[in-house]
Write a protein that holds these residues in place. Sequence first.
Motif, PDB file in Angstrom:
ATOM      1  N   VAL A  50      -9.153  -0.882  21.142  1.00  0.00           N
ATOM      2  CA  VAL A  50     -10.303  -0.141  21.655  1.00  0.00           C
ATOM      3  C   VAL A  50      -9.897   1.246  22.140  1.00  0.00           C
ATOM      4  CG1 VAL A  50     -10.223  -1.058  24.024  1.00  0.00           C
ATOM      5  CG2 VAL A  50     -12.383  -0.292  23.066  1.00  0.00           C
ATOM      6  N   LEU A  72     -16.739   1.712  19.540  1.00  0.00           N
ATOM      7  CA  LEU A  72     -16.599   0.398  20.167  1.00  0.00           C
ATOM      8  C   LEU A  72     -16.966  -0.721  19.192  1.00  0.00           C
ATOM      9  CD1 LEU A  72     -17.932   1.074  23.771  1.00  0.00           C
ATOM     10  CD2 LEU A  72     -15.586   1.147  22.910  1.00  0.00           C
ATOM     11  N   GLN A  73     -17.943  -0.485  18.338  1.00  0.00           N
ATOM     12  CA  GLN A  73     -18.269  -1.480  17.307  1.00  0.00           C
ATOM     13  C   GLN A  73     -17.101  -1.671  16.350  1.00  0.00           C
ATOM     14  OE1 GLN A  73     -21.837   0.066  15.531  1.00  0.00           O
ATOM     15  NE2 GLN A  73     -23.162  -0.559  17.237  1.00  0.00           N
ATOM     16  N   ASP A  76     -14.474  -3.684  18.071  1.00  0.00           N
ATOM     17  CA  ASP A  76     -14.905  -5.074  18.144  1.00  0.00           C
ATOM     18  C   ASP A  76     -14.600  -5.792  16.831  1.00  0.00           C
ATOM     19  OD1 ASP A  76     -16.513  -7.213  19.570  1.00  0.00           O
ATOM     20  OD2 ASP A  76     -17.770  -6.956  17.806  1.00  0.00           O
ATOM     21  N   LEU A 163     -15.345  -7.161  24.181  1.00  0.00           N
ATOM     22  CA  LEU A 163     -15.157  -6.797  22.784  1.00  0.00           C
ATOM     23  C   LEU A 163     -14.213  -7.796  22.131  1.00  0.00           C
ATOM     24  CD1 LEU A 163     -14.721  -2.927  23.067  1.00  0.00           C
ATOM     25  CD2 LEU A 163     -16.806  -4.198  22.509  1.00  0.00           C
ATOM     26  N   SER A 168     -21.506 -10.316  19.635  1.00  0.00           N
ATOM     27  CA  SER A 168     -21.242  -8.880  19.605  1.00  0.00           C
ATOM     28  C   SER A 168     -21.871  -8.222  20.824  1.00  0.00           C
ATOM     29  CB  SER A 168     -21.807  -8.257  18.328  1.00  0.00           C
ATOM     30  OG  SER A 168     -21.117  -8.713  17.199  1.00  0.00           O
TER      31      SER A 168
END
Length: 253
Positions: A50, A72-73, A76, A163, A168
């Motif tokens: 991250v 951040l997605q 993840d 995360l 999600s």
Amino acid sequence: MPPVELTWGAATALGQREDNQDRFLTQPPVFAVADGMGGHAGGAAAAEAVVGALASLTDGETTTVARIRVALQRADGEIRAFSGPATSGAGTTIAGVAVVDEGDGPQWAVFHVGDSRVYRWSDGRLQQLSTDHSVVQELIDAGYISDESAASHPQRHIITRALGVGASSEPDVLLLPITPGDRFLACSDGLTGEVADDRIAGLLSAGNDPGAVASALVAEAEAMGARDNATVTVVLVGRGPSQAEERSATATP
């Protein structure tokens, strides 16, 4: 927005753990702390993922909320793709601030997932800007327990968002103006689990060297026993040179 100058510092401590799974980023325009979980190798790898994703946003003086969410997605997804027994179940929290431009000029975006926190010292007052994604916080919000009893609650370490694990998770994001004199703290729960907010306020407001302030905060956690890794980033918003001063400096031979 008046001209401002940012200064920053960071510090981390192992505490009573065998290794440090916290990671931090202090690279304008992003300042953040990640607290990894899920085994020694897995937690560290998740936190590094991250922080690495957020580091991709440091290619300019500002970023955007959309880019923060995408970073951040991506992190993840990378964490969920880890394979092998050493990294199974890896996850991480994240908390930080970033200078963003959403069309109205630079401002702060405060973002977090999990129970790592962001505080602001402003006008002589400490304010917690993030709200923990945790079981205990949900119990507080529902009125089942008090703030005072939360620190000793047996479920205080159970988080509801992270995360890389569980459903999600989207970050909570708060936009704030950039104001000279403000101080921001992003920290892992290794600090807040040991040091009370009033003591954090006293240390955060003392001195104008953010590196020294960060070190003092971590040292306080260690003095209290530091059962977990403790990591902080501190950002001070100073008053930058005026346009007249800049013109004078440019004209000076």
